[in-house]
Design a protein around this motif. Structure first.
Motif, short mmCIF file in Angstrom:
data_model
loop_
_atom_site.label_atom_id
_atom_site.label_comp_id
_atom_site.label_asym_id
_atom_site.label_seq_id
_atom_site.Cartn_x
_atom_site.Cartn_y
_atom_site.Cartn_z
N SER A 185 -8.29 25.45 -1.56
CA SER A 185 -9.22 24.99 -0.53
C SER A 185 -8.62 23.93 0.36
CB SER A 185 -10.50 24.43 -1.18
OG SER A 185 -10.17 23.31 -1.98
N SER A 186 -7.38 23.46 0.11
CA SER A 186 -6.80 22.43 0.95
C SER A 186 -5.46 22.88 1.49
CB SER A 186 -6.62 21.13 0.15
OG SER A 186 -5.81 21.37 -0.99
N PRO A 187 -5.47 23.83 2.45
CA PRO A 187 -4.22 24.25 3.05
C PRO A 187 -3.64 23.13 3.90
CG PRO A 187 -6.10 25.18 4.21
CD PRO A 187 -6.64 24.51 2.99
N LYS A 188 -2.36 23.27 4.24
CA LYS A 188 -1.71 22.24 5.03
C LYS A 188 -2.31 22.19 6.42
CE LYS A 188 2.71 22.42 2.59
NZ LYS A 188 4.17 22.67 2.70
N ASN A 189 -2.72 20.98 6.83
CA ASN A 189 -3.31 20.77 8.14
C ASN A 189 -2.39 19.84 8.92
OD1 ASN A 189 -4.86 19.91 10.36
ND2 ASN A 189 -6.76 20.29 9.24
N PRO A 190 -1.74 20.31 10.00
CA PRO A 190 -0.80 19.44 10.72
C PRO A 190 -1.46 18.23 11.35
CG PRO A 190 -1.18 21.50 11.90
CD PRO A 190 -1.80 21.66 10.55
N ILE A 191 -2.70 18.39 11.85
CA ILE A 191 -3.40 17.26 12.47
C ILE A 191 -3.70 16.20 11.43
CG2 ILE A 191 -5.48 16.56 13.70
CD1 ILE A 191 -5.55 19.28 14.99
N ARG A 192 -4.20 16.64 10.27
CA ARG A 192 -4.51 15.69 9.20
C ARG A 192 -3.23 15.00 8.71
NH1 ARG A 192 -8.18 17.99 4.52
NH2 ARG A 192 -9.51 18.20 6.35
N GLY A 193 -2.14 15.77 8.64
CA GLY A 193 -0.88 15.17 8.23
C GLY A 193 -0.37 14.14 9.22
N ALA A 194 -0.51 14.44 10.53
CA ALA A 194 -0.08 13.50 11.55
C ALA A 194 -0.92 12.22 11.51
CB ALA A 194 -0.17 14.15 12.93
N LEU A 195 -2.24 12.37 11.33
CA LEU A 195 -3.11 11.20 11.23
C LEU A 195 -2.78 10.37 10.01
CD1 LEU A 195 -6.59 12.63 12.30
CD2 LEU A 195 -5.16 11.03 13.57
N SER A 196 -2.44 11.05 8.91
CA SER A 196 -2.08 10.32 7.70
C SER A 196 -0.81 9.50 7.91
CB SER A 196 -1.90 11.31 6.55
OG SER A 196 -1.48 10.65 5.37
N LYS A 197 0.18 10.09 8.58
CA LYS A 197 1.41 9.35 8.86
C LYS A 197 1.15 8.20 9.82
CE LYS A 197 4.56 13.24 8.07
NZ LYS A 197 5.57 14.16 8.67
N TYR A 198 0.29 8.44 10.84
CA TYR A 198 -0.04 7.36 11.78
C TYR A 198 -0.75 6.22 11.06
CZ TYR A 198 -2.03 4.90 15.75
OH TYR A 198 -2.39 3.91 16.66
N ASN A 199 -1.68 6.54 10.17
CA ASN A 199 -2.38 5.50 9.41
C ASN A 199 -1.41 4.70 8.55
OD1 ASN A 199 -4.93 6.05 10.40
ND2 ASN A 199 -5.37 7.57 8.83
N SER A 200 -0.45 5.40 7.95
CA SER A 200 0.54 4.71 7.12
C SER A 200 1.38 3.74 7.94
CB SER A 200 1.43 5.74 6.43
OG SER A 200 2.42 5.11 5.65
N LEU A 201 1.84 4.21 9.11
CA LEU A 201 2.60 3.33 9.99
C LEU A 201 1.75 2.19 10.53
CD1 LEU A 201 4.65 5.96 12.06
CD2 LEU A 201 5.55 4.35 10.37
N ASN A 202 0.49 2.50 10.83
CA ASN A 202 -0.41 1.49 11.38
C ASN A 202 -0.70 0.38 10.37
OD1 ASN A 202 -1.90 0.46 13.50
ND2 ASN A 202 -3.74 1.59 12.99
N GLU A 203 -0.74 0.75 9.10
CA GLU A 203 -0.96 -0.26 8.07
C GLU A 203 0.30 -1.08 7.80
OE1 GLU A 203 -2.36 1.80 4.67
OE2 GLU A 203 -4.32 2.33 5.55
N SER A 204 1.46 -0.44 7.84
CA SER A 204 2.71 -1.14 7.55
C SER A 204 3.22 -1.94 8.75
CB SER A 204 3.78 -0.14 7.11
OG SER A 204 3.36 0.60 5.99
N TYR A 205 3.14 -1.35 9.95
CA TYR A 205 3.65 -2.00 11.16
C TYR A 205 2.60 -1.88 12.27
CZ TYR A 205 7.80 -0.75 8.43
OH TYR A 205 8.71 -0.57 7.43
N PRO A 206 1.50 -2.62 12.20
CA PRO A 206 0.39 -2.41 13.14
C PRO A 206 0.75 -2.67 14.60
CG PRO A 206 0.05 -4.40 11.83
CD PRO A 206 1.21 -3.68 11.22
N THR A 207 1.43 -3.78 14.88
CA THR A 207 1.74 -4.10 16.27
C THR A 207 2.74 -3.12 16.87
OG1 THR A 207 1.32 -6.45 15.83
CG2 THR A 207 2.56 -5.91 17.81
N VAL A 208 3.82 -2.86 16.15
CA VAL A 208 4.85 -1.94 16.66
C VAL A 208 4.27 -0.55 16.86
CG1 VAL A 208 7.06 -0.84 16.13
CG2 VAL A 208 6.72 -3.27 15.62
#
Length: 259
Positions: free
Chosen positions: A46-69
């Motif tokens: 029921s959880s196939p790979k979703n490119p949009i969800r994956g991109a948002l997950s990577k953006y959230n990870s970067l946003n938490e680690s390096y918010p200003t940059v």
């Protein structure tokens, strides 16, 4: 071996040859193992790979680690793409030469691109991080109110930003900074601002940004405010290009030669 055979047969046959307490434990273990296996299979199917969800997950990870940059980089990329598209739109709107029937060759205005991208990174990507954070402290988010837009924590930052900061901060800095990057003198930048910074420009700005930022302050999480503003800015710059259709320098020179 002969003494262990009934026990093994009891396990294979569902525990029928075991004492009652062991049969009960065996049934519980078997049912839990089947339920766990079924849940894992259902989750995988029921959880196939979703490119949009994956991109948002990577953006959230970067946003938490390096918010200003992350926010500044996102804004610069979006603004640069938007100005590139705007220059293309403006070039395509130029009428062809009546003598040859050909349009002037498209040439990217790299100084203009650098001016818009750097302005977006400084103002939208960096300054507004702290400005929106300050507005959230002055107008803290209210919980448990049914009205989504007509409330203090939405109207307060919306009006403070659009009626105050946009008027005295955004546009003066826009004309000053972009003029500086494009090689204009302070007097030329001031003359450009006096020429274009009219009530009509503010009215067009409010017609687009009041609804857009109203949605942002009401519905969009704070961590996405800069990305949302940058995405709206892409639409805003494109709309301005379609509305104004400012001609590129080569087209202006062609018009002067015609006169």
């Amino acid at each position: 071996m002969a003494g262990r055979l009934p026990f093994a047969l009891g396990l294979r046959g569902g525990g029928g040859g075991l004492p009652p307490w062991m049969r009960h434990a065996h049934r519980r273990f078997t049912s839990q193992r089947r339920f766990s296996s079924a849940s894992e299979n259902a989750g995988q199917s029921s959880s196939p790979k979703n490119p949009i969800r994956g991109a948002l997950s990577k953006y959230n990870s970067l946003n938490e680690s390096y918010p200003t940059v992350t926010k500044v980089g996102t804004t610069v990329a979006i603004v640069a793409f938007g100005d590139t598209m705007a220059q293309r739109i403006q070039h395509n709107a130029v009428a062809p030469n009546p003598r040859t029937g050909e349009k002037p060759e498209f040439k990217m205005d790299w100084r203009r691109l650098a001016a818009f991208a750097s302005f977006g990174g400084i103002y939208t990507g960096y300054f507004q991080i702290h400005w929106f954070r300050y507005l959230r402290t002055v107008f803290p988010r209210q919980v448990g109110i049914n009205a989504r837009f007509m409330r203090k924590d939405v109207l307060g930052p919306l009006l403070a930003n659009q009626m105050f900061m946009v008027c005295i901060g955004y546009y003066p800095f826009f004309f000053g900074w972009t003029g500086f990057v494009r090689g204009r003198t302070p007097a030329e930048s001031l003359a450009e601002m006096k020429k274009k910074y009219k009530l009509k420009l503010l009215a067009q700005n409010w017609a687009f940004w009041l609804p857009a930022q109203g949605v942002m302050f009401a519905l969009v999480p704070a961590s996405y405010h800069i990305a949302f503003t940058s995405a709206c800015g892409l639409v805003w710059n494109t709309l301005l290009s379609l509305l104004t259709l400012e001609r590129i320098p080569e087209a202006k020179a062609e018009l002067k030669r015609k006169k």
